[in-house]
Design a protein around this motif. Structure first.
Motif, PDB file in Angstrom:
ATOM      1  N   ALA A  53       5.235  15.510  -9.579  1.00 49.24           N
ATOM      2  CA  ALA A  53       6.161  15.850 -10.670  1.00 49.24           C
ATOM      3  C   ALA A  53       5.396  16.432 -11.847  1.00 49.24           C
ATOM      4  CB  ALA A  53       6.939  14.607 -11.101  1.00 49.24           C
ATOM      5  N   ASN A  54       4.261  15.840 -12.175  1.00 51.82           N
ATOM      6  CA  ASN A  54       3.433  16.344 -13.279  1.00 51.82           C
ATOM      7  C   ASN A  54       2.850  17.708 -12.962  1.00 51.82           C
ATOM      8  OD1 ASN A  54       3.899  14.150 -14.890  1.00 51.82           O
ATOM      9  ND2 ASN A  54       2.007  13.092 -14.373  1.00 51.82           N
ATOM     10  N   ARG A  55       2.480  17.949 -11.690  1.00 54.42           N
ATOM     11  CA  ARG A  55       1.944  19.258 -11.314  1.00 54.42           C
ATOM     12  C   ARG A  55       2.991  20.360 -11.450  1.00 54.42           C
ATOM     13  NH1 ARG A  55      -2.270  19.450  -6.318  1.00 54.42           N
ATOM     14  NH2 ARG A  55      -1.378  21.546  -6.234  1.00 54.42           N
ATOM     15  N   VAL A  56       4.247  20.028 -11.097  1.00 52.09           N
ATOM     16  CA  VAL A  56       5.329  20.994 -11.237  1.00 52.09           C
ATOM     17  C   VAL A  56       5.570  21.320 -12.697  1.00 52.09           C
ATOM     18  CG1 VAL A  56       7.811  21.361 -10.953  1.00 52.09           C
ATOM     19  CG2 VAL A  56       6.475  20.408  -9.075  1.00 52.09           C
TER      20      VAL A  56
ATOM     21  N   GLY B  93       0.814  -1.222   0.000  1.00 52.61           N
ATOM     22  CA  GLY B  93       0.000   0.000   0.000  1.00 52.61           C
ATOM     23  C   GLY B  93       0.837   1.257   0.000  1.00 52.61           C
ATOM     24  N   ILE B  94       1.852   1.315   0.855  1.00 51.04           N
ATOM     25  CA  ILE B  94       2.709   2.495   0.894  1.00 51.04           C
ATOM     26  C   ILE B  94       3.515   2.613  -0.393  1.00 51.04           C
ATOM     27  CG2 ILE B  94       4.743   3.504   2.027  1.00 51.04           C
ATOM     28  CD1 ILE B  94       3.608   2.653   4.679  1.00 51.04           C
ATOM     29  N   GLY B  95       3.935   1.474  -0.939  1.00 52.22           N
ATOM     30  CA  GLY B  95       4.647   1.510  -2.210  1.00 52.22           C
ATOM     31  C   GLY B  95       3.815   2.124  -3.322  1.00 52.22           C
ATOM     32  N   LYS B  96       2.535   1.757  -3.381  1.00 53.03           N
ATOM     33  CA  LYS B  96       1.651   2.318  -4.402  1.00 53.03           C
ATOM     34  C   LYS B  96       1.401   3.802  -4.154  1.00 53.03           C
ATOM     35  CE  LYS B  96      -0.781  -1.925  -5.713  1.00 53.03           C
ATOM     36  NZ  LYS B  96      -2.104  -2.608  -5.802  1.00 53.03           N
ATOM     37  N   PHE B  97       1.294   4.175  -2.876  1.00 50.96           N
ATOM     38  CA  PHE B  97       1.119   5.593  -2.571  1.00 50.96           C
ATOM     39  C   PHE B  97       2.332   6.402  -3.016  1.00 50.96           C
ATOM     40  CE2 PHE B  97       2.287   9.100   0.218  1.00 50.96           C
ATOM     41  CZ  PHE B  97       1.208   9.952   0.022  1.00 50.96           C
ATOM     42  N   VAL B  98       3.517   5.947  -2.703  1.00 51.69           N
ATOM     43  CA  VAL B  98       4.734   6.679  -3.061  1.00 51.69           C
ATOM     44  C   VAL B  98       4.862   6.810  -4.577  1.00 51.69           C
ATOM     45  CG1 VAL B  98       7.263   6.591  -3.049  1.00 51.69           C
ATOM     46  CG2 VAL B  98       5.979   6.167  -0.936  1.00 51.69           C
ATOM     47  N   ASP B  99       4.580   5.740  -5.299  1.00 52.50           N
ATOM     48  CA  ASP B  99       4.628   5.807  -6.767  1.00 52.50           C
ATOM     49  C   ASP B  99       3.686   6.884  -7.288  1.00 52.50           C
ATOM     50  OD1 ASP B  99       6.493   3.781  -6.833  1.00 52.50           O
ATOM     51  OD2 ASP B  99       5.044   2.204  -7.351  1.00 52.50           O
ATOM     52  N   TRP B 100       2.464   6.890  -6.756  1.00 49.28           N
ATOM     53  CA  TRP B 100       1.497   7.913  -7.175  1.00 49.28           C
ATOM     54  C   TRP B 100       1.959   9.301  -6.777  1.00 49.28           C
ATOM     55  CZ3 TRP B 100      -0.970  11.259  -3.812  1.00 49.28           C
ATOM     56  CH2 TRP B 100      -1.866  12.163  -4.413  1.00 49.28           C
ATOM     57  N   TYR B 101       2.396   9.460  -5.557  1.00 50.76           N
ATOM     58  CA  TYR B 101       2.775  10.772  -5.017  1.00 50.76           C
ATOM     59  C   TYR B 101       3.883  11.403  -5.868  1.00 50.76           C
ATOM     60  CZ  TYR B 101       4.267  14.289  -1.610  1.00 50.76           C
ATOM     61  OH  TYR B 101       4.595  15.485  -0.994  1.00 50.76           O
ATOM     62  N   VAL B 102       4.928  10.644  -6.128  1.00 52.90           N
ATOM     63  CA  VAL B 102       6.061  11.169  -6.904  1.00 52.90           C
ATOM     64  C   VAL B 102       5.608  11.557  -8.310  1.00 52.90           C
ATOM     65  CG1 VAL B 102       8.290  10.571  -7.927  1.00 52.90           C
ATOM     66  CG2 VAL B 102       7.779   9.905  -5.561  1.00 52.90           C
ATOM     67  N   HIS B 103       4.826  10.696  -8.947  1.00 53.29           N
ATOM     68  CA  HIS B 103       4.364  10.957 -10.317  1.00 53.29           C
ATOM     69  C   HIS B 103       3.413  12.150 -10.359  1.00 53.29           C
ATOM     70  CE1 HIS B 103       3.102  10.059 -14.434  1.00 53.29           C
ATOM     71  NE2 HIS B 103       1.858  10.157 -14.028  1.00 53.29           N
ATOM     72  N   TYR B 104       2.465  12.189  -9.430  1.00 52.62           N
ATOM     73  CA  TYR B 104       1.449  13.247  -9.438  1.00 52.62           C
ATOM     74  C   TYR B 104       2.073  14.623  -9.239  1.00 52.62           C
ATOM     75  CZ  TYR B 104      -2.498  16.122  -7.887  1.00 52.62           C
ATOM     76  OH  TYR B 104      -3.420  17.139  -7.753  1.00 52.62           O
TER      77      TYR B 104
END
Length: 346
Positions: A337-340, A324-335
């Motif tokens: 980065a795209n917002r920046v 679960g935390i692995g999936k959260f981190v993957d999403w967090y970093v990607h999301y």
């Protein structure tokens, strides 16, 4: 479920958006309501909504649930088959700073939904309660058969009030209601005011994280997909009247009315420090730790007893903290980065 016409309140929120997505992908027609307030990052809420707006079978209304006239008009026009009520002012600590917001949203708002369900009958009302209702209860694991008369925050008190309000309407008007006591939901698209989000942001930015009760805390962290699965499976299982219910036997999770309350949690509490260690592993970076005393309104441990729910829906949460935390981190970093990137291109 394809012929269902379902209202999801709080559809721009964490759980509401993911439930709505699942319903839409199953072929349901979904109407979403949310006031998109500024309690946390509004852009995140709009990005959740954008996922839903890709579906032609989704309609969005921005409104306050405490606006009785607007809610009444919506129910009158749409004639919903069922309602999943997830809109609320969340947050234990924020309820100390802004108590009237909790009364307006969680009490007055829920009253608007109940009254609309009375006037425009539905097959099932599912609504969000919280593990916070257990308050000063120390019996573990927390059971829906336990007494929950000692809330430790106003937020918890409003959620207990919701359960009582639902029971009265189930009894008086035969409205099938199911309350869901959520236990520390986490995952992609989560809330920025929750520990996982706060910790991840601070660690990535090189700032220290505040660890309350000196880290001596346990939480029944429950992954979002397991929560959504439970809600979807419960939706067609509306409670019935129970003429065999015995008032001499205390069972707060049941009633003679078409009323039920369930815990919906992982049934596997995790030490806070183990949770942080797992997050550090997936981020590839150690946290700077600032140990703090317990905060008012917090409890040292949550642990859900879920046998009655598992027996009913035939499903038990299965997502480990590591996955679960692995999936959260993957999403967090990607999301983010795209917002920046998006902000720099404007």
């Amino acid at each position: 479920m394809k012929n269902q016409h379902i209202l999801v309140t709080g559809c721009a929120g964490f759980i509401g958006s993911q439930v709505a997505l699942r319903l839409l992908s199953a072929g349901c027609t979904v109407v979403g309501v949310d006031n998109v307030n500024h309690y946390y990052d509004v852009q995140l809420k709009h990005d959740r909504l954008d996922q839903l707006l890709h579906y032609e079978s989704f309609t969005f209304h921005q409104m306050d649930i405490e606006d009785r006239e607007s809610i009444e008009n919506l129910f009158s026009t749409e004639q919903f088959t069922s309602v999943i009520h997830l809109a609320a002012q969340a947050g234990v600590r924020y309820s100390k700073e802004n108590p009237f917001q909790y009364i307006n949203s969680n009490i007055v708002g829920f009253m608007s939904i109940l009254e609309a369900c009375r006037k425009h009958p539905i097959s099932h009302l599912l609504y969000a309660s919280s593990s916070s209702v257990y308050g000063a209860n120390t019996n573990l694991p927390f059971s829906v058969n336990d007494n929950v008369d000692h809330p430790l925050s106003l937020y918890a008190a409003t959620k207990k009030a919701n359960e009582l309000m639902a029971h009265s309407y189930s009894h008086l008007y035969n409205i099938p209601t199911t309350g869901l006591r959520f236990f520390t939901v986490y995952g992609p698209w989560g809330r920025p005011d929750m520990a996982l989000f706060i910790f991840a942001k601070a660690i990535m930015e090189g700032r220290s994280i505040d660890i309350y009760n000196n880290g001596l805390m346990m939480r029944d962290f429950t992954y979002i997909d397991d929560i959504v699965e439970g809600i979807i499976r419960l939706l067609p299982l509306a409670p019935d009247n129970n003429p065999l219910w015995d008032s001499s036997i205390s069972d707060p999770g049941n009633s003679m009315a078409p009323y039920k309350v369930y815990n919906i949690g992982n049934n596997n509490p995790v030490q806070l420090m183990d949770f942080i260690t797992t997050l550090e592993h997936h981020l590839g970076k150690k946290a700077k730790k600032n140990y703090m005393p317990m905060q008012d309104g917090d409890v040292p441990e949550t642990y859900a007893e879920i046998n009655s729910l598992v027996d009913l829906i035939g499903y038990r949460p299965k997502t480990s903290i590591d996955i679960g935390i692995g999936k959260f981190v993957d999403w967090y970093v990607h999301y983010y980065a795209n917002r920046v990137v998006a902000s720099k291109s404007v």
